[in-house]
Design a protein around this motif. Sequence first.
Motif, PDB file in Angstrom:
ATOM      1  N   ASP A   1       0.684  -1.307   0.018  1.00 54.65           N
ATOM      2  CA  ASP A   1      -0.047  -0.251   0.028  1.00 54.65           C
ATOM      3  C   ASP A   1       0.973   1.399  -0.064  1.00 54.65           C
ATOM      4  OD1 ASP A   1      -2.352   1.474   0.032  1.00 54.65           O
ATOM      5  OD2 ASP A   1      -2.680   1.340   2.151  1.00 54.65           O
TER       6      ASP A   1
ATOM      7  N   GLU B   1      -5.041  -4.404   4.688  1.00 53.90           N
ATOM      8  CA  GLU B   1      -5.127  -3.583   3.347  1.00 53.90           C
ATOM      9  C   GLU B   1      -5.186  -4.448   2.093  1.00 53.90           C
ATOM     10  OE1 GLU B   1      -5.308  -0.444   2.774  1.00 53.90           O
ATOM     11  OE2 GLU B   1      -4.397   0.388   4.694  1.00 53.90           O
TER      12      GLU B   1
ATOM     13  N   HIS C   1      -3.064   1.186  12.386  1.00 51.16           N
ATOM     14  CA  HIS C   1      -4.070   1.606  11.095  1.00 51.16           C
ATOM     15  C   HIS C   1      -4.677   0.314  10.463  1.00 51.16           C
ATOM     16  CE1 HIS C   1      -5.183   3.326   7.512  1.00 51.16           C
ATOM     17  NE2 HIS C   1      -4.509   2.700   6.819  1.00 51.16           N
TER      18      HIS C   1
ATOM     19  N   HIS D   1     -12.099   3.075   5.565  1.00 51.14           N
ATOM     20  CA  HIS D   1     -11.058   4.078   6.064  1.00 51.14           C
ATOM     21  C   HIS D   1     -11.837   5.249   6.625  1.00 51.14           C
ATOM     22  CE1 HIS D   1      -7.742   1.885   4.295  1.00 51.14           C
ATOM     23  NE2 HIS D   1      -6.971   2.612   4.564  1.00 51.14           N
TER      24      HIS D   1
HETATM   25 ZN    ZN Z   1      -4.874   2.435   4.630  1.00 51.05          ZN
END
Ligand code: ZN
Length: 368
Positions: free
Chosen positions: A134, A182, A267, A251
């Motif tokens: 990512d 991700e 995250h 997100h």
């Molecule tokens: Zn992200």
Amino acid sequence: MIKIHINVDTPYDIYLGAGILNTLNWTSIFQSYAKRFVVISDTTVSTLYREKLLNLWSEYSPLWLNFEAGEASKTRETKALLEDQLQEAGVNRDACMIAVGGGVVCDLAGFLAATYNRGVPVIYIPTTLLAMVDASVGGKTGVNTSLSKNSIGVFSQPKAIYMDIDFLNTLPDNELQNGLAEILKHSLIRDVKQFERLLKFRKAHSEESWLLSDKMWLLETIAESIRIKKEVVVCDEKETGGLRQILNFGHTIGHAIEQLSGYTVAHGEAVAIGIYLESYLSYCRGYLSWENFSKIEKALKFLKFQLNTPYLSDLNAISNALSVDKKSTAKEWRMVFLKSIGTVCDNYVRAFDKADLEKLLTWYRESL
Ligand code: ZN
Ligand code: ADP
């Protein structure tokens, strides 16, 4: 070695493999970029890999600069400190930067390289799964401020990215899990086959370190995830056409959780919860079937994502967090909705309101 060409305005290649750092012809690579090299890294990665890499690159004796590991270092202040160190060492325009580290290092070193002496070349050597699938792909560079993440920066592409999955052998499990979130997100927005492949592999590998248990499978999984991200960023390089917003699936709520936790929730962990809630809202709005929602819920649990968080209890606090999301307008909040596993709803983002949020949070509290 897998090679993926990224055909943006200033195109470059990603090289991906196991143990490739030892087999690449560094002399010819270095010759093509610059005369002098500066490594930018963080303290953790340096402790683990500095000696090895300096040996590998001894012919070029690169300058090695570090900053303290962690998201808290991704600031204008760290950038300024590095700039001073570069100037004190007499580094000028004929230098090339080499970012060695996770997303924090790649984002910061990319921004530093883009502005140092009005721009010097940079190559990325990502060392976390998240940075491989990512952060290092897509040309976004930048730093955080105390008020918002990634708000100061530029679009700037590296000269090349060299990804060696052997780095992942030292990566803690929670960091692997961040990357997995991700990978899962990419599959949900664009590639049902990747979603099924992931679950099939997981079912066949019950061991703790299942992600690292088959290098060929991991390489193909990372490559596929990069291809999905590439397809999106190539069509919308500077985030002007809207398509790039689909990468933001999971997100909207994810960022709110991160913010409300004071960034103590990782995250990937926040994004996994975001995927859970945004998929459910996609179902509530009639876009996603119950069957598909259930598959996603099962997948999240099966992949061992922790879906419980104390940070989604205060409706007003969440509302405030959503209002500063970059997809929000003065009038409305917006998010990416799923239509099925592998496709998002048209127009990339759609509005949702306080009634949606209330319904979602009531369900969330009862669902776990
Ligand atoms: Zn992200
Ligand atoms: P991310 O890549 O998840 O965006 P960071 O760049 O902050 O975020 O990396 C996460 C943490 O993992 C940092 O503390 C970093 O120093 C550490 N790290 C990075 N690569 C490795 C590695 N290969 N082995 C062990 N730790 C690593």
